[in-house]
Motif scaffolding. Structure first.
Motif, PDB file in Angstrom:
ATOM      1  N   MET A  72      -4.306 -52.111  -3.813  1.00 47.91           N
ATOM      2  CA  MET A  72      -4.604 -51.942  -2.398  1.00 47.91           C
ATOM      3  C   MET A  72      -4.760 -53.295  -1.704  1.00 47.91           C
ATOM      4  O   MET A  72      -4.167 -53.532  -0.641  1.00 47.91           O
ATOM      5  CB  MET A  72      -5.889 -51.127  -2.234  1.00 47.91           C
ATOM      6  N   VAL A  73      -5.548 -54.191  -2.301  1.00 47.86           N
ATOM      7  CA  VAL A  73      -5.852 -55.478  -1.663  1.00 47.86           C
ATOM      8  C   VAL A  73      -4.684 -56.442  -1.789  1.00 47.86           C
ATOM      9  O   VAL A  73      -4.227 -57.025  -0.789  1.00 47.86           O
ATOM     10  CB  VAL A  73      -7.128 -56.088  -2.280  1.00 47.86           C
ATOM     11  N   CYS A  74      -4.198 -56.629  -3.016  1.00 48.94           N
ATOM     12  CA  CYS A  74      -3.202 -57.682  -3.254  1.00 48.94           C
ATOM     13  C   CYS A  74      -1.807 -57.271  -2.805  1.00 48.94           C
ATOM     14  O   CYS A  74      -1.158 -57.998  -2.044  1.00 48.94           O
ATOM     15  CB  CYS A  74      -3.200 -58.045  -4.743  1.00 48.94           C
ATOM     16  N   ASN A  75      -1.336 -56.129  -3.266  1.00 49.16           N
ATOM     17  CA  ASN A  75       0.045 -55.737  -2.971  1.00 49.16           C
ATOM     18  C   ASN A  75       0.213 -55.174  -1.568  1.00 49.16           C
ATOM     19  O   ASN A  75       1.023 -55.674  -0.778  1.00 49.16           O
ATOM     20  CB  ASN A  75       0.519 -54.701  -3.998  1.00 49.16           C
ATOM     21  N   THR A 104       1.329 -56.204   4.241  1.00 43.34           N
ATOM     22  CA  THR A 104       0.842 -56.092   5.618  1.00 43.34           C
ATOM     23  C   THR A 104       0.579 -57.460   6.243  1.00 43.34           C
ATOM     24  O   THR A 104       1.212 -57.833   7.238  1.00 43.34           O
ATOM     25  CB  THR A 104      -0.438 -55.242   5.668  1.00 43.34           C
ATOM     26  N   CYS A 105      -0.350 -58.216   5.659  1.00 42.22           N
ATOM     27  CA  CYS A 105      -0.760 -59.488   6.278  1.00 42.22           C
ATOM     28  C   CYS A 105       0.377 -60.502   6.322  1.00 42.22           C
ATOM     29  O   CYS A 105       0.626 -61.126   7.363  1.00 42.22           O
ATOM     30  CB  CYS A 105      -1.954 -60.063   5.518  1.00 42.22           C
ATOM     31  N   VAL A 106       1.066 -60.669   5.204  1.00 42.60           N
ATOM     32  CA  VAL A 106       2.134 -61.678   5.160  1.00 42.60           C
ATOM     33  C   VAL A 106       3.265 -61.305   6.095  1.00 42.60           C
ATOM     34  O   VAL A 106       3.761 -62.143   6.875  1.00 42.60           O
ATOM     35  CB  VAL A 106       2.648 -61.843   3.712  1.00 42.60           C
ATOM     36  N   GLN A 107       3.698 -60.050   6.055  1.00 46.93           N
ATOM     37  CA  GLN A 107       4.813 -59.653   6.913  1.00 46.93           C
ATOM     38  C   GLN A 107       4.424 -59.706   8.389  1.00 46.93           C
ATOM     39  O   GLN A 107       5.224 -60.129   9.231  1.00 46.93           O
ATOM     40  CB  GLN A 107       5.279 -58.246   6.529  1.00 46.93           C
ATOM     41  N   ALA A 108       3.193 -59.309   8.708  1.00 43.84           N
ATOM     42  CA  ALA A 108       2.754 -59.398  10.100  1.00 43.84           C
ATOM     43  C   ALA A 108       2.684 -60.848  10.565  1.00 43.84           C
ATOM     44  O   ALA A 108       3.090 -61.176  11.694  1.00 43.84           O
ATOM     45  CB  ALA A 108       1.385 -58.734  10.261  1.00 43.84           C
ATOM     46  N   GLY A 168       7.416 -65.808  13.649  1.00 50.51           N
ATOM     47  CA  GLY A 168       8.848 -65.827  13.958  1.00 50.51           C
ATOM     48  C   GLY A 168       9.103 -65.558  15.434  1.00 50.51           C
ATOM     49  O   GLY A 168       9.962 -66.202  16.045  1.00 50.51           O
ATOM     50  N   CYS A 169       8.367 -64.615  16.002  1.00 50.33           N
ATOM     51  CA  CYS A 169       8.496 -64.363  17.444  1.00 50.33           C
ATOM     52  C   CYS A 169       8.111 -65.600  18.255  1.00 50.33           C
ATOM     53  O   CYS A 169       8.765 -65.941  19.261  1.00 50.33           O
ATOM     54  CB  CYS A 169       7.624 -63.182  17.852  1.00 50.33           C
TER      55      CYS A 169
END
Length: 254
Positions: free
Chosen positions: A226-229, A235-239, A245-246
């Motif tokens: 839940m926390v790491c993956n 979630t955090c990295v992609q956001a 990037g924007c």
């Protein structure tokens, strides 16, 4: 094992190229270049087919390697057991010996083979993805690397817990098997002294201990994924990458 590692190294570039061709196809369609989009789709299908064939050989070869390790471990362990003094068998329950020959050998072989596979796959995937990101945008690549120290600390703590808990799990399973084999082997004696309930209580206590350890391990695994993956990486990295990037596109840096 070496053949499985080789098949994995041949498969990974094909697997890693699939998202690239998906992005290229979308980019070509957005620009109205249907010929390039068709070519990218064809390459995507070719890479995906090669990835699927490589996946078969990876699973098959690593599976064969695992069974060979189990066979070798069991033969060596059995040879070491029969060479022990008689006093060893007087002090060691037969169920514990049987558990070492069955469950422990299989667990060790499973860990050894999959450590090779996942270590190689993690190193190649991480290196290739970071290289691809730095080629595309070194700023986004640096942002993606920022998550590595946090995940490394979490993985280290998780590995230490799993190592300690797995030792307790295997010991509890060996104790339960020892009681079961002893009772079944001497069932006439147990029945003659009306000890069925007492032996069942002994076995139940060991099984309950094994169950509680497995439940605790499952809970920790759930928290880890839940926390790491899911939360940090998905979630955090992609956001963070999308937001940054924007910002770069808005400022004209990307």
């Amino acid at each position: 094992l070496y053949a499985g590692c080789g098949a994995l190294l041949l498969r990974l570039p094909l697997s890693l190229s699939v998202p690239h061709w998906v992005a290229e196809t979308i980019g070509a369609l957005s620009e109205g270049d249907h010929a390039s989009a068709t070519r990218c789709i064809a390459l995507l299908c070719a890479m995906g087919t090669g990835d699927a064939l490589g996946d078969f050989w990876c699973i098959y070869l690593f599976g064969v390697a695992q069974q060979r390790i189990i066979r070798g471990l069991r033969m060596r362990l059995f040879g070491a057991i029969v060479r022990q003094d008689i006093g060893f068998f007087d002090t060691t329950p037969s169920g514990e010996i049987a558990s070492r020959l069955t469950a422990d050998c299989a667990e060790m072989a499973n860990d050894l083979t999959w450590v090779f596979r996942f270590t190689i796959e993690a190193v190649v995937r991480l290196g290739s993805i970071l290289l691809y990101m730095f080629v595309r945008s070194w700023r986004l690549g640096l942002l993606a690397i920022a998550i590595v120290p946090a995940t490394a600390l979490i993985n280290r703590s998780y590995a230490r817990f799993m190592h300690r808990n797995q030792q307790q799990v295997q010991a509890a399973l060996a104790d339960a098997n020892a009681i079961a084999i002893e009772v079944i082997g001497a069932i006439r004696t147990v029945c003659s002294f009306a000890g069925e309930r007492r032996e069942q209580a002994r076995y139940q206590a060991k099984v309950e201990k094994f169950y509680s350890l497995i439940v605790r391990q499952t809970a920790v695994q759930g928290v880890y994924y839940m926390v790491c993956n899911t939360f940090l990486i998905n979630t955090c990295v992609q956001a963070a990458l999308l937001a940054y990037g924007c910002f770069l596109v808005e400022r004209g840096f990307l």
